[in-house]
Design a protein around this motif. Structure first.
Motif, PDB file in Angstrom:
ATOM      1  N   SER A  80       0.553  -1.172  -0.102  1.00  0.00           N
ATOM      2  CA  SER A  80      -0.217   0.502   0.203  1.00  0.00           C
ATOM      3  C   SER A  80       1.070   0.719   0.575  1.00  0.00           C
ATOM      4  N   PRO A  81       0.211   2.503  -0.153  1.00  0.00           N
ATOM      5  CA  PRO A  81      -0.797   2.309  -1.155  1.00  0.00           C
ATOM      6  C   PRO A  81      -0.870   2.258  -2.965  1.00  0.00           C
ATOM      7  N   VAL A  82      -0.229   1.127  -2.965  1.00  0.00           N
ATOM      8  CA  VAL A  82      -0.497   0.558  -4.593  1.00  0.00           C
ATOM      9  C   VAL A  82      -1.797   0.863  -4.743  1.00  0.00           C
ATOM     10  N   PRO A  83      -2.388   1.881  -6.278  1.00  0.00           N
ATOM     11  CA  PRO A  83      -3.873   1.411  -6.371  1.00  0.00           C
ATOM     12  C   PRO A  83      -3.750  -0.173  -7.498  1.00  0.00           C
ATOM     13  N   SER A  84      -5.005  -0.781  -7.174  1.00  0.00           N
ATOM     14  CA  SER A  84      -5.475  -2.062  -6.983  1.00  0.00           C
ATOM     15  C   SER A  84      -5.163  -2.106  -9.207  1.00  0.00           C
ATOM     16  N   ASN A  85      -5.308  -0.892  -9.592  1.00  0.00           N
ATOM     17  CA  ASN A  85      -5.232  -0.609 -10.780  1.00  0.00           C
ATOM     18  C   ASN A  85      -3.961  -0.671 -11.364  1.00  0.00           C
ATOM     19  N   THR A  86      -2.557  -1.062 -11.081  1.00  0.00           N
ATOM     20  CA  THR A  86      -1.557  -0.821 -11.033  1.00  0.00           C
ATOM     21  C   THR A  86      -0.515  -1.682 -12.249  1.00  0.00           C
ATOM     22  N   GLY A  99      -3.163  -5.432 -11.573  1.00  0.00           N
ATOM     23  CA  GLY A  99      -4.266  -5.869 -10.463  1.00  0.00           C
ATOM     24  C   GLY A  99      -2.983  -6.077  -9.604  1.00  0.00           C
ATOM     25  N   LEU A 100      -3.015  -6.510  -8.207  1.00  0.00           N
ATOM     26  CA  LEU A 100      -2.267  -7.249  -7.019  1.00  0.00           C
ATOM     27  C   LEU A 100      -2.365  -7.867  -6.319  1.00  0.00           C
ATOM     28  N   LYS A 137       8.055  -5.264 -10.897  1.00  0.00           N
ATOM     29  CA  LYS A 137       7.982  -3.775 -10.379  1.00  0.00           C
ATOM     30  C   LYS A 137       6.989  -3.270 -11.500  1.00  0.00           C
ATOM     31  N   ASN A 138       7.313  -2.140 -10.911  1.00  0.00           N
ATOM     32  CA  ASN A 138       6.158  -1.638 -11.706  1.00  0.00           C
ATOM     33  C   ASN A 138       7.069  -0.535 -12.271  1.00  0.00           C
ATOM     34  N   ALA A 139       6.148   0.276 -13.792  1.00  0.00           N
ATOM     35  CA  ALA A 139       6.408   1.056 -14.135  1.00  0.00           C
ATOM     36  C   ALA A 139       7.244   2.488 -13.936  1.00  0.00           C
ATOM     37  N   ASP A 140       6.467   2.693 -12.678  1.00  0.00           N
ATOM     38  CA  ASP A 140       7.584   4.355 -11.423  1.00  0.00           C
ATOM     39  C   ASP A 140       8.855   3.576 -11.221  1.00  0.00           C
ATOM     40  N   LYS A 141       8.221   2.305 -10.353  1.00  0.00           N
ATOM     41  CA  LYS A 141       9.935   1.774  -9.734  1.00  0.00           C
ATOM     42  C   LYS A 141       9.494   1.739  -8.212  1.00  0.00           C
ATOM     43  N   THR A 142       8.053   2.395  -7.883  1.00  0.00           N
ATOM     44  CA  THR A 142       8.092   2.249  -6.262  1.00  0.00           C
ATOM     45  C   THR A 142       7.561   1.079  -5.926  1.00  0.00           C
ATOM     46  N   VAL A 143       7.313   0.141  -6.651  1.00  0.00           N
ATOM     47  CA  VAL A 143       7.751  -1.651  -6.149  1.00  0.00           C
ATOM     48  C   VAL A 143       8.946  -1.957  -7.068  1.00  0.00           C
TER      49      VAL A 143
END
Length: 123
Positions: A45-51, A72-73, A97-103
């Motif tokens: 969190s707080p990653v949105p579920s539509n990431t 999704g998560l 990982k996601n595009a903005d690398k917050t994950v």
């Protein structure tokens, strides 16, 4: 001894070549009936579920086995390579990982045959 040294060297090279890791909980579990391995990011969190995420799975030697993007998560992997072949029992590493690398998380898990007990680990 050679197999252990190869595994150790590939792990060191893998660790040295990766981007900075974020500290998030990714849970990997296996459904004993379907043998689907679920990568669960819902504790993040707080990653949105539509990431949108990218998942890469590697063999213990560091060779890419499977790559996909998902939204999704949670993501269910069927234990097959990108070519559709079943992977062998053993240890595999992953990067999510996601595009903005917050994950940007990695870890390892075991692929086991249907009758084997399940053991999951997090690096």
């Amino acid at each position: 001894k050679r197999a252990f040294l190869a595994l150790l060297l590939s792990t060191i090279l893998f660790a040295c070549s990766k981007e900075e890791e974020t500290q998030h909980n990714v849970t990997v579990s296996r459904d004993a009936t379907t043998l689907i391995y679920t990568f669960d990011l819902s504790a993040i969190s707080p990653v949105p579920s539509n990431t949108s995420f990218e998942l890469k799975i590697f063999s213990k030697s560091g060779s890419p086995v499977f790559t996909t993007s998902f939204t999704g998560l949670k993501y269910g992997w069927n234990g097959k390579t990108s070519d559709g072949n079943a992977v062998a029992d053993g240890m595999y590493t992953y990067i999510i990982k996601n595009a903005d690398k917050t994950v940007n998380q990695d870890g390892f898990f075991y692929v086991l045959s249907k009758n084997s007990p399940l053991i999951m680990e997090k690096v």
